[in-house]
Design a protein around this motif. Structure first.
Motif, short mmCIF file in Angstrom:
data_model
loop_
_atom_site.label_atom_id
_atom_site.label_comp_id
_atom_site.label_asym_id
_atom_site.label_seq_id
_atom_site.Cartn_x
_atom_site.Cartn_y
_atom_site.Cartn_z
N ALA A 184 21.14 8.63 45.62
CA ALA A 184 22.32 9.75 45.55
C ALA A 184 22.71 9.89 43.91
O ALA A 184 22.81 10.92 43.44
N LEU A 185 22.97 8.78 43.18
CA LEU A 185 23.02 9.06 41.86
C LEU A 185 22.21 9.40 41.08
O LEU A 185 22.19 10.46 40.31
N GLY A 186 21.01 9.32 41.43
CA GLY A 186 19.86 10.06 40.92
C GLY A 186 19.65 11.51 41.12
O GLY A 186 19.22 12.33 40.12
N THR A 187 20.09 11.96 42.37
CA THR A 187 19.98 13.38 42.66
C THR A 187 21.37 13.89 41.77
O THR A 187 21.19 14.91 41.43
N VAL A 188 22.19 13.22 41.48
CA VAL A 188 23.58 13.89 40.70
C VAL A 188 23.06 14.21 39.49
O VAL A 188 23.18 15.15 38.95
N VAL A 189 22.40 13.01 38.82
CA VAL A 189 21.84 13.11 37.58
C VAL A 189 20.84 14.11 37.35
O VAL A 189 21.12 14.78 36.32
N PHE A 190 20.02 14.00 38.29
CA PHE A 190 19.01 15.15 38.27
C PHE A 190 19.75 16.54 38.05
O PHE A 190 19.24 17.74 37.50
#
Length: 138
Positions: A97-103
């Motif tokens: 989920a954090l990776g999705t936010v950063v992307f």
């Protein structure tokens, strides 16, 4: 804890000596030394000093741990060491989920960032409350 206090004290002394030396070595121009590196070294010095003072105060007030005593036996350190959680899938979902936010932020896709925040909140709640339900409930 006295050993840890001495380790941090030696790091603090080292940083007190290195910080002005770094400032002088990077003074290649008339503009002064490198502000970024010098300020990072000053903050690191203050942080190690803070840990040194904390450990120094608490080392004097605590009874020595078995590993701090010279006359201690191996059996003196026996007993419960703490709670070690079993496997968990929640850190994986939280990281995704954090990776999705950063992307979403990097790609300027605000809608993807919002989806990642919602999924991250759900994953974080699942991670926090994983011991209250299911297989590992207490």
């Amino acid at each position: 804890m006295k050993a840890e206090a001495w380790i941090f004290a030696s790091c603090t002394i080292f940083l007190v000596l290195v910080t002005p030396a770094y400032w002088l070595v990077t003074d290649a121009s008339d503009h002064g030394g490198d502000w970024t590196g010098t300020s990072a070294l000053v903050m690191t010095t203050l942080l190690t000093l803070m840990v040194t003072i904390y450990l120094g105060f608490h080392a004097n007030k605590m009874d020595p741990r078995p590993e701090d005593r010279k006359d201690a036996e191996i059996a003196d350190g026996a007993g419960e060491l703490g709670f070690f959680p079993p496997y968990s899938w929640w850190p994986l979902w939280t990281a995704m989920a954090l990776g999705t936010v950063v992307f979403g932020v990097a790609a300027a896709a605000w809608w993807l960032g919002i989806i990642g925040i919602v999924l991250g909140a759900l994953a974080l709640v699942g991670w926090i409350y994983e011991y209250y339900r299911g297989e590992h409930a207490h």
